[in-house]
Design a protein around this motif. Structure first.
Motif, PDB file in Angstrom:
ATOM      1  N   THR A 268       9.245  -2.313  17.016  1.00 53.52           N
ATOM      2  CA  THR A 268       8.617  -1.051  16.605  1.00 53.52           C
ATOM      3  C   THR A 268       9.303  -0.505  15.353  1.00 53.52           C
ATOM      4  O   THR A 268       8.643  -0.001  14.444  1.00 53.52           O
ATOM      5  N   ALA A 269      10.615  -0.629  15.293  1.00 55.50           N
ATOM      6  CA  ALA A 269      11.368  -0.145  14.130  1.00 55.50           C
ATOM      7  C   ALA A 269      10.969  -0.925  12.875  1.00 55.50           C
ATOM      8  O   ALA A 269      10.789  -0.334  11.803  1.00 55.50           O
ATOM      9  N   TYR A 270      10.815  -2.235  13.000  1.00 56.53           N
ATOM     10  CA  TYR A 270      10.377  -3.046  11.847  1.00 56.53           C
ATOM     11  C   TYR A 270       8.978  -2.616  11.387  1.00 56.53           C
ATOM     12  O   TYR A 270       8.720  -2.504  10.187  1.00 56.53           O
ATOM     13  N   GLN A 271       8.082  -2.357  12.337  1.00 55.93           N
ATOM     14  CA  GLN A 271       6.729  -1.892  11.977  1.00 55.93           C
ATOM     15  C   GLN A 271       6.805  -0.539  11.285  1.00 55.93           C
ATOM     16  O   GLN A 271       6.099  -0.280  10.307  1.00 55.93           O
ATOM     17  N   TYR A 272       7.678   0.310  11.787  1.00 56.68           N
ATOM     18  CA  TYR A 272       7.839   1.645  11.213  1.00 56.68           C
ATOM     19  C   TYR A 272       8.345   1.552   9.772  1.00 56.68           C
ATOM     20  O   TYR A 272       7.869   2.266   8.893  1.00 56.68           O
ATOM     21  N   ILE A 273       9.291   0.663   9.536  1.00 58.78           N
ATOM     22  CA  ILE A 273       9.831   0.466   8.177  1.00 58.78           C
ATOM     23  C   ILE A 273       8.694   0.064   7.235  1.00 58.78           C
ATOM     24  O   ILE A 273       8.585   0.589   6.123  1.00 58.78           O
ATOM     25  N   GLU A 274       7.835  -0.841   7.683  1.00 62.17           N
ATOM     26  CA  GLU A 274       6.700  -1.275   6.849  1.00 62.17           C
ATOM     27  C   GLU A 274       5.757  -0.105   6.566  1.00 62.17           C
ATOM     28  O   GLU A 274       5.270   0.044   5.447  1.00 62.17           O
ATOM     29  N   SER A 275       5.515   0.740   7.574  1.00 61.30           N
ATOM     30  CA  SER A 275       4.616   1.890   7.351  1.00 61.30           C
ATOM     31  C   SER A 275       5.248   2.877   6.372  1.00 61.30           C
ATOM     32  O   SER A 275       4.560   3.441   5.528  1.00 61.30           O
ATOM     33  N   LEU A 276       6.571   3.061   6.449  1.00 62.00           N
ATOM     34  CA  LEU A 276       7.248   3.952   5.499  1.00 62.00           C
ATOM     35  C   LEU A 276       7.197   3.381   4.078  1.00 62.00           C
ATOM     36  O   LEU A 276       7.007   4.130   3.121  1.00 62.00           O
ATOM     37  N   LYS A 277       7.361   2.078   3.958  1.00 62.76           N
ATOM     38  CA  LYS A 277       7.269   1.449   2.634  1.00 62.76           C
ATOM     39  C   LYS A 277       5.895   1.706   2.022  1.00 62.76           C
ATOM     40  O   LYS A 277       5.777   1.954   0.827  1.00 62.76           O
ATOM     41  N   GLY A 278       4.867   1.654   2.865  1.00 62.82           N
ATOM     42  CA  GLY A 278       3.509   1.957   2.396  1.00 62.82           C
ATOM     43  C   GLY A 278       3.393   3.387   1.917  1.00 62.82           C
ATOM     44  O   GLY A 278       2.830   3.656   0.840  1.00 62.82           O
ATOM     45  N   LYS A 279       3.985   4.312   2.660  1.00 62.71           N
ATOM     46  CA  LYS A 279       3.952   5.730   2.263  1.00 62.71           C
ATOM     47  C   LYS A 279       4.749   5.973   0.990  1.00 62.71           C
ATOM     48  O   LYS A 279       4.427   6.844   0.196  1.00 62.71           O
ATOM     49  N   ALA A 280       5.825   5.193   0.828  1.00 58.29           N
ATOM     50  CA  ALA A 280       6.688   5.360  -0.356  1.00 58.29           C
ATOM     51  C   ALA A 280       6.048   4.720  -1.590  1.00 58.29           C
ATOM     52  O   ALA A 280       6.520   4.902  -2.705  1.00 58.29           O
ATOM     53  N   GLY A 281       4.999   3.959  -1.359  1.00 59.15           N
ATOM     54  CA  GLY A 281       4.301   3.329  -2.483  1.00 59.15           C
ATOM     55  C   GLY A 281       4.847   1.956  -2.847  1.00 59.15           C
ATOM     56  O   GLY A 281       4.728   1.523  -3.981  1.00 59.15           O
ATOM     57  N   HIS A 282       5.466   1.251  -1.875  1.00 60.46           N
ATOM     58  CA  HIS A 282       6.004  -0.104  -2.165  1.00 60.46           C
ATOM     59  C   HIS A 282       5.187  -1.150  -1.443  1.00 60.46           C
ATOM     60  O   HIS A 282       4.933  -1.104  -0.317  1.00 60.46           O
TER      61      HIS A 282
END
Length: 169
Positions: free
Chosen positions: A155-169
């Motif tokens: 879940t943490a790895y998925q969350y990191i990916e979703s944050l990267k999307g929000k950060a624009g990466h």
């Protein structure tokens, strides 16, 4: 001179209020790992990545009257709440050159998570140069008291990916 301080004010403003020193540390660390321009250096500590510089800057911002730090007794420990003061809001409006697009989305999202989960996310990011299996092993070894599960790590790895999307990466 106060550019790094302005970034911290910006992060807290984006969150409206951050409850807990540990949570603040994890949120700034994660934002830094998402390539937001925070300059604080972090070392691995009891609760994951920790920055003495961030602690000092927050203290300075409180002393300058830009941040409110409210100490509350919660059961057997103290918890700290951070919000901007009117002076802090004014300072932020004068430091518009601190442009961090997408920071608000990321900080708001992180602020909805609990400190335990952010500790896991920041620990994973601290060891992001290692393969996933090794990172998971480090989490289970270094954070054995937290009793994280494989599912939580996933879940943490998925969350990191979703944050990267929000950060624009």
């Amino acid at each position: 001179m106060l550019k790094d301080h302005a970034k911290i004010i910006h992060a807290i403003a984006a969150s409206e209020e951050i409850i807990g020193r540990k949570k603040l540390q994890k949120m700034v660390y994660i934002a830094k790992k998402l390539e937001f321009p925070f300059q604080e250096r972090f070392q691995f500590h009891f609760y994951g990545p920790y920055s003495e510089e961030l602690t000092l800057r927050v203290e300075e911002l409180c002393n300058m009257g830009f941040l409110n730090e409210i100490k509350e007794k919660k059961g057997g420990y103290y918890q700290y709440r951070y919000t901007l003061t009117e002076s802090g809001k004014e300072f932020l409006s004068l430091n518009e050159q601190v442009s961090m697009p997408n920071l608000q989305d990321c900080m708001s999202d992180m602020n909805c998570q609990n400190a335990r989960f952010l500790e896991l996310v920041s620990t994973i990011l601290y060891f992001d140069n290692l393969p996933k299996e090794e990172v998971q092993e480090k989490v289970f070894t270094l954070k054995s008291k937290q009793r994280y599960t494989e599912e939580e790590v996933g879940t943490a790895y998925q969350y990191i990916e979703s944050l990267k999307g929000k950060a624009g990466h």
